[in-house]
Design an enzyme around this catalytic site. Structure first.
Site, short mmCIF file in Angstrom:
data_model
loop_
_atom_site.label_atom_id
_atom_site.label_comp_id
_atom_site.label_asym_id
_atom_site.label_seq_id
_atom_site.Cartn_x
_atom_site.Cartn_y
_atom_site.Cartn_z
N LYS A 22 0.79 -1.19 0.07
CA LYS A 22 0.07 0.18 -0.10
C LYS A 22 0.80 1.43 0.00
O LYS A 22 0.65 2.05 -0.95
CB LYS A 22 -0.89 -0.05 1.13
CG LYS A 22 -1.45 1.42 1.77
CD LYS A 22 -2.47 1.57 2.72
CE LYS A 22 -1.79 1.90 4.03
NZ LYS A 22 -1.53 3.24 4.22
N ASN A 23 2.04 1.28 0.96
CA ASN A 23 2.75 2.74 1.35
C ASN A 23 3.57 2.69 -0.04
O ASN A 23 4.12 3.78 -0.30
CB ASN A 23 3.32 2.44 2.27
CG ASN A 23 2.45 2.72 3.43
OD1 ASN A 23 1.22 3.06 3.60
ND2 ASN A 23 3.04 2.71 4.85
N CYS A 115 -4.93 13.38 13.41
CA CYS A 115 -5.68 12.00 13.10
C CYS A 115 -5.41 11.24 14.34
O CYS A 115 -4.80 11.67 15.26
CB CYS A 115 -4.91 11.46 11.78
SG CYS A 115 -3.28 10.68 12.13
N ARG A 120 0.45 14.60 12.93
CA ARG A 120 0.81 14.47 11.52
C ARG A 120 1.01 15.91 10.90
O ARG A 120 0.23 16.23 9.70
CB ARG A 120 0.07 13.53 10.83
CG ARG A 120 0.08 12.36 11.59
CD ARG A 120 -0.50 11.04 11.01
NE ARG A 120 0.29 10.59 9.98
CZ ARG A 120 0.03 9.28 9.52
NH1 ARG A 120 -1.21 8.57 9.72
NH2 ARG A 120 1.15 8.69 8.48
N ASP A 301 4.59 0.87 12.02
CA ASP A 301 3.37 0.20 11.63
C ASP A 301 3.50 -1.31 12.09
O ASP A 301 2.31 -1.79 11.98
CB ASP A 301 3.42 0.27 10.16
CG ASP A 301 3.00 1.68 9.71
OD1 ASP A 301 2.64 2.61 10.43
OD2 ASP A 301 3.23 1.83 8.20
N ARG A 394 -8.48 -0.56 4.85
CA ARG A 394 -7.60 0.64 4.23
C ARG A 394 -6.32 -0.08 3.97
O ARG A 394 -5.61 0.34 3.02
CB ARG A 394 -7.45 1.60 5.25
CG ARG A 394 -8.56 2.62 5.49
CD ARG A 394 -8.22 3.88 6.22
NE ARG A 394 -7.08 4.19 5.77
CZ ARG A 394 -5.92 4.58 6.83
NH1 ARG A 394 -6.12 4.57 8.20
NH2 ARG A 394 -4.68 5.02 6.27
#
Ligand code: UD1
Length: 413
Positions: A22-23, A115, A120, A301, A394
């Site tokens: 994803k990243n 968030c 952020r 993460d 997500r």
């Protein structure tokens, strides 16, 4: 929005195909804005973040279509998006800033705001764009950048992944040469740079803390297969470390996961790098200490999934979160399952316990959601994970199917 019903599971056994990262895909999709020609991305992961960004790119005048397992983006009629909601829907959409500015000479986005895992800010993105010659103005909750970009030396105060990616993309079409100092070194940045080079960009040093870019006047179309998702692979390795068993993580790369693999082996889990991917064997038996850091340090993460592992591992494990200021919200949810966790500011101390018991819990962010599913695999009875409005989809492609295929009792309800 989904709930996951998770029950105590036998040791996980079998193979899991790791999805495309994803990243890596999100910045590469934004990189497609840098050319008028077609860019094809092979095997994009089926994630809501990818759909959300695709819809933002459409709002930027791109034609985005799925074609035989690939995603094709054509940015021949690029414009700034009319509706700011498209940008606000996800944090990674700040990455359209660099490409829009360098191609159109103007970019406007709403400021992202806070968030669940911290403030952020985007000051490093903006500081870098200003160094490249952009005039930055703030009004009505948004930021506008204008100007023709010229190469510059940029020093990042911290090696931000997003700022490095945004500036790297902006610099490809700037006039002259750019040097980004204290750049982030994540594998996703190396992949983005290689993708941009396949479009004709001139970049060296990606993967080190100094990246040099020689601006070119135009980039061309390309076809690209992004790297496998090291965070998904790491999460699945943690699942194995919780239940014991034997998992082959197809496509996972040991060189992208060294910090996790060291920690797993400290915990007594065996890992073997094979041509087909990573083999993970056995359950965590010893406690461990984790300090999240920028790459090649331990990824923030994977902090939540490793905390789930620590909950069931005998002894005292310690976590220090240095990247995000508010990333222990899963600790309170894990405690509802019977975990013993004490949080003091950025430190969490986990006393492993032999028993967890199922309970309704809520995902506060994407990785927290995965950690709760993992904990549920080792908890007596049913753990009902509320994904908090779609967090898990997500970033994990059909996590329930992947875990069920190797013996995990996980259902989407
Ligand atoms: C990316 C990843 C995310 C991961 C994070 C850290 C994507 C889409 N997301 O997020 O999964 O958790 O890297 O590895 O790739 N910061 C500033 N000013 C800035 C930019 C960042 O102060 O202008 C701070 C942030 O608040 C945070 C830290 O730097 O504390 C790291 O942020 P950054 O590396 O930019 O993360 P993202 O790119 O947002």
């Amino acid at each position: 929005m989904a709930h996951y019903a998770v029950r105590e599971s036998p040791p996980l056994r079998g193979e899991i195909q790791v999805s495309t990262s994803k990243n890596a895909v999100l910045p590469i999709m934004c990189g497609a804005l840098l050319t008028r020609e077609d860019v094809r991305i092979e095997h994009p992961p089926e994630l809501t973040d990818v759909h959300t960004l695709a819809s933002l790119l459409s709002a930027c005048g791109c034609r985005v279509r799925h074609d035989q397992g690939g995603l094709v983006i054509a940015a021949d009629a690029l414009k700034n998006p009319d509706d700011e909601d498209d940008v606000r829907a996800m944090r990674a959409s700040v990455l359209v800033l660099g490409p829009l500015l360098s191609r159109l000479g103007e970019a406007r986005i709403p400021l992202p705001g806070g968030c669940a895992i911290g403030q952020r800010p985007i000051d490093q993105h903006l500081k870098g764009m200003a160094a490249l010659g952009a005039r930055v103005t703030f009004d009505h909750g948004g930021v506008t950048l204008r100007g023709k970009l010229r190469g510059a030396v940029i020093y990042l105060d911290m090696p931000s992944v997003g700022a490095t990616e945004n500036l790297l993309m902006a610099a490809t079409l700037a006039e002259g040469s750019t040097r980004i100092e204290n750049a982030a070194k994540e594998p996703e940045i190396v992949d983005l740079a290689a993708f941009l080079c396949s479009m004709g960009a001139k970049i060296s040093g990606a993967g080190t803390s100094t990246i040099c870019v020689e601006g070119v006047s135009a980039l061309h179309g390309t076809s690209w297969t992004p790297i496998a998702d090291r965070i998904e692979a790491g999460t699945m390795a943690c699942a194995c470390a919780m239940t014991g068993g034997e998992l082959l993580l197809r496509g996972a790369r040991a060189d992208h996961l060294r910090s996790l693999l060291f920690k797993l082996s400290e915990a007594g889990v065996h890992v073997q790098d094979t041509p087909g991917g990573l083999m993970v064997f056995g359950r965590a038996k010893q406690p461990f200490e984790i300090r999240t850091m920028v790459y090649p340090g331990f990824p923030t993460d994977l902090q939540a999934p490793m905390m789930a592992v620590a909950c069931r591992t005998p002894g005292t494990s310690v976590f220090l979160e240095t990247i995000f200021e508010n990333r222990f919200m899963h600790a309170a949810e894990l405690a509802r399952l019977g975990a013993h966790i004490r949080v003091e500011n950025r430190v969490a101390i986990v006393e492993g316990t032999p028993f967890l018991t199922g309970a309704p819990v809520r995902a506060t962010d994407l990785r927290a959601g995965a950690a709760l599913i993992l904990a549920g695999l080792c908890a007596e009875g049913e753990t009902l994970v509320d994904d908090g409005g779609g967090h898990i989809d997500r970033g994990y492609v059909r996590i329930e199917e992947k875990l069920s295929a190797v013996g995990g009792n996980v259902k989407r309800v």
